[in-house]
Scaffold this motif. Structure first.
Motif, PDB file in Angstrom:
ATOM      1  N   GLY A  55       0.354  -1.281  -0.142  1.00  0.00           N
ATOM      2  CA  GLY A  55       0.062   0.055  -0.147  1.00  0.00           C
ATOM      3  C   GLY A  55       0.983   1.620   0.166  1.00  0.00           C
ATOM      4  O   GLY A  55       0.512   2.683  -0.134  1.00  0.00           O
ATOM      5  N   CYS A  56       2.482   1.400   0.191  1.00  0.00           N
ATOM      6  CA  CYS A  56       3.060   2.224   0.788  1.00  0.00           C
ATOM      7  C   CYS A  56       3.414   3.087  -0.810  1.00  0.00           C
ATOM      8  O   CYS A  56       2.766   2.149  -1.965  1.00  0.00           O
ATOM      9  N   ALA A  57       3.580   4.421  -1.027  1.00  0.00           N
ATOM     10  CA  ALA A  57       4.502   4.986  -2.690  1.00  0.00           C
ATOM     11  C   ALA A  57       4.963   3.863  -3.295  1.00  0.00           C
ATOM     12  O   ALA A  57       5.089   3.448  -4.504  1.00  0.00           O
ATOM     13  N   HIS A  58       6.043   2.958  -2.462  1.00  0.00           N
ATOM     14  CA  HIS A  58       6.915   2.641  -3.351  1.00  0.00           C
ATOM     15  C   HIS A  58       6.498   0.972  -3.350  1.00  0.00           C
ATOM     16  O   HIS A  58       6.858   0.371  -4.884  1.00  0.00           O
ATOM     17  N   CYS A  59       5.476   0.567  -3.154  1.00  0.00           N
ATOM     18  CA  CYS A  59       5.286  -0.922  -3.228  1.00  0.00           C
ATOM     19  C   CYS A  59       4.296  -0.508  -4.194  1.00  0.00           C
ATOM     20  O   CYS A  59       3.897  -1.368  -5.638  1.00  0.00           O
ATOM     21  N   HIS A  73      11.701  -1.934  -1.349  1.00  0.00           N
ATOM     22  CA  HIS A  73      11.860  -0.320  -0.943  1.00  0.00           C
ATOM     23  C   HIS A  73      10.608  -0.113   0.335  1.00  0.00           C
ATOM     24  O   HIS A  73      10.422   1.215   0.610  1.00  0.00           O
ATOM     25  N   CYS A  74       9.970  -1.456   0.274  1.00  0.00           N
ATOM     26  CA  CYS A  74       8.584  -0.865   0.468  1.00  0.00           C
ATOM     27  C   CYS A  74       8.740  -0.115   2.717  1.00  0.00           C
ATOM     28  O   CYS A  74       9.697  -0.511   2.884  1.00  0.00           O
ATOM     29  N   SER A 131       7.756  -0.186   4.858  1.00  0.00           N
ATOM     30  CA  SER A 131       7.058  -0.767   6.737  1.00  0.00           C
ATOM     31  C   SER A 131       8.073  -1.689   6.871  1.00  0.00           C
ATOM     32  O   SER A 131       8.759  -1.558   8.290  1.00  0.00           O
ATOM     33  N   GLY A 132       9.694  -2.098   5.463  1.00  0.00           N
ATOM     34  CA  GLY A 132      10.905  -2.430   6.342  1.00  0.00           C
ATOM     35  C   GLY A 132      10.614  -3.362   7.002  1.00  0.00           C
ATOM     36  O   GLY A 132      11.527  -3.678   7.940  1.00  0.00           O
ATOM     37  N   ARG A 133       9.826  -4.861   6.943  1.00  0.00           N
ATOM     38  CA  ARG A 133      10.166  -6.299   7.520  1.00  0.00           C
ATOM     39  C   ARG A 133      10.545  -7.368   6.522  1.00  0.00           C
ATOM     40  O   ARG A 133      10.498  -7.209   5.847  1.00  0.00           O
ATOM     41  N   GLY A 134      10.845  -8.049   7.849  1.00  0.00           N
ATOM     42  CA  GLY A 134      11.817  -9.284   7.254  1.00  0.00           C
ATOM     43  C   GLY A 134      10.833 -10.034   7.873  1.00  0.00           C
ATOM     44  O   GLY A 134      11.165 -10.345   9.271  1.00  0.00           O
ATOM     45  N   TYR A 135      11.911 -11.618   7.441  1.00  0.00           N
ATOM     46  CA  TYR A 135      11.875 -13.067   8.681  1.00  0.00           C
ATOM     47  C   TYR A 135      13.054 -12.727   9.360  1.00  0.00           C
ATOM     48  O   TYR A 135      14.198 -12.457   8.009  1.00  0.00           O
TER      49      TYR A 135
END
Ligand SMILES: [Zn+2]
Ligand SMILES: [Zn+2]
Length: 348
Positions: free
Chosen positions: A92-96, A103-104, A106-110
């Motif tokens: 939902g962000c501009a990058h997505c 470059h989302c 939300s900066g998330r990862g496992y």
């Protein structure tokens, strides 16, 4: 449920942890069938990532079967076989919105702990997937579990590196580093039209295996570096150099090996604060330097999965070891000692 967790530097263990529960309407839970150990997991294993804690779940590569989905999830259903992306985008962000999922905001990862949102790990029996419509991809009929697994990270990473390098029909492509990503870069370059592919590495065994898998030419990098060895067989330089080693010396070699006006695509992870670069030479020769960053998996994985389904890419060729989850601590020892090219963990 059982999960592999970080215990301290070079120490991991399989422990009972709380199973994830779906909370939001965009979540899904996946029962993991296969996970894999990745080079970037070693940064966690070696305690080189800030914020790690004992008991932190590890791993970011996985495929399996969807167990539950939230009310708003439309692209997958319980019972579907899926692969997950190693980075988590929000959609939902501009990058997505622009297709730059890597470059989302939300900066998330496992598997990297609090640095990327403490989202849990995938070397586990169950995985909670936020924004499941963006972060899961269905496995088409005819694609094996192992091939599908590698589309969630290293095959798509390699494909993305070649796209950033703008490989076109007829190119001479040099890949520096013959680890699993380097080998898959050679495979991706071939699929994208490269005519001649050369793999360079310092380890003879790796080159032997890389040559078997890809049919590419290989050059053994000695003390004088990759440039001398490569220029001996390709005096006019490479159209595209993919640097998958993540070392300053490898990047300098890449800049030397590329032809005038060619592209260097850097997919190996660089962490140094700065390094000296031949900027005058690069400018004069019009070298195009592409620093890839984390791959845009969700941006390319449909194209990659289609190529796998068509038989153009067979990423599972890089798998050297198949272990059970209980054997994962041994797997990390092997991988850290560079005794394995790619380790897959059977979770089921
Ligand atoms: Zn990975
Ligand atoms: Zn986003």
């Amino acid at each position: 449920m059982k999960a592999l967790v970080f215990k301290g530097p070079a120490t991991v263990a399989v422990e009972d942890v709380e199973a994830p529960r779906p909370g939001g309407p965009r979540d899904a839970v996946v029962r993991v069938r296969l996970s894999a150990i990745c080079g970037s997991d070693l940064h966690v294993y070696n305690d080189h990532v800030p914020g790690l804690y004992s008991g932190m779940p590890m791993g970011h590569e996985y495929m399996g079967e969807v167990v539950t989905v939230g009310a708003d999830v439309t692209s997958v259903r319980p019972g579907d076989d899926v692969v997950g992306s190693f980075t988590l985008a929000c959609g939902g962000c501009a990058h997505c919105a622009a297709g730059r999922f890597n470059h989302c905001t939300s900066g998330r990862g496992y598997g990297f702990g609090p640095l990327f949102g403490d989202c849990g790990g995938t070397q586990a029996e169950l995985v909670l997937v936020p924004d499941a419509d963006v972060n899961l991809l269905g496995r088409p009929a005819g694609v094996s579990d192992e091939d599908a697994l590698l589309v969630g990270d290293i095959m798509s990473t390699a494909w993305y590196a070649c796209r950033r390098g703008r490989v076109v029909d007829g190119d001479l492509v040099l890949t520096i580093g013959a680890g699993p990503v380097g080998v898959l870069c050679a495979m991706a370059a071939r699929a994208q039209g490269a005519r001649r592919i050369v793999l360079a590495d310092t380890v003879p065994d790796r080159l032997d295996r890389a040559r078997e898998i890809t049919g590419a030419e290989t050059v053994l990098v000695g003390e004088e570096g990759a440039a001398a060895a490569f220029r001996a067989i390709a005096p006019s330089g490479a159209d595209v150099v993919i640097e998958s080693a993540g070392l300053p010396a490898a990047l300098l070699d890449a800049l030397t090996c590329v032809r005038d006006g060619g592209t260097v695509s850097v997919i190996g992870v660089h962490g140094e604060e700065s390094m000296r670069m031949p900027s005058g030479d690069m400018f004069r020769r019009g070298v195009d330097l592409q620093m890839c960053g984390p791959a845009n998996v969700q941006g390319v994985w449909r194209e990659v999965m289609a190529a796998v389904a068509a038989g153009t890419l067979s990423p599972s060729a890089v798998i050297s070891h198949r272990l059970r989850l209980e054997e994962a601590p041994h797997g990390y020892e092997l991988f850290a000692a560079r005794k394995a090219m790619k380790i897959v963990l059977d979770i089921a």
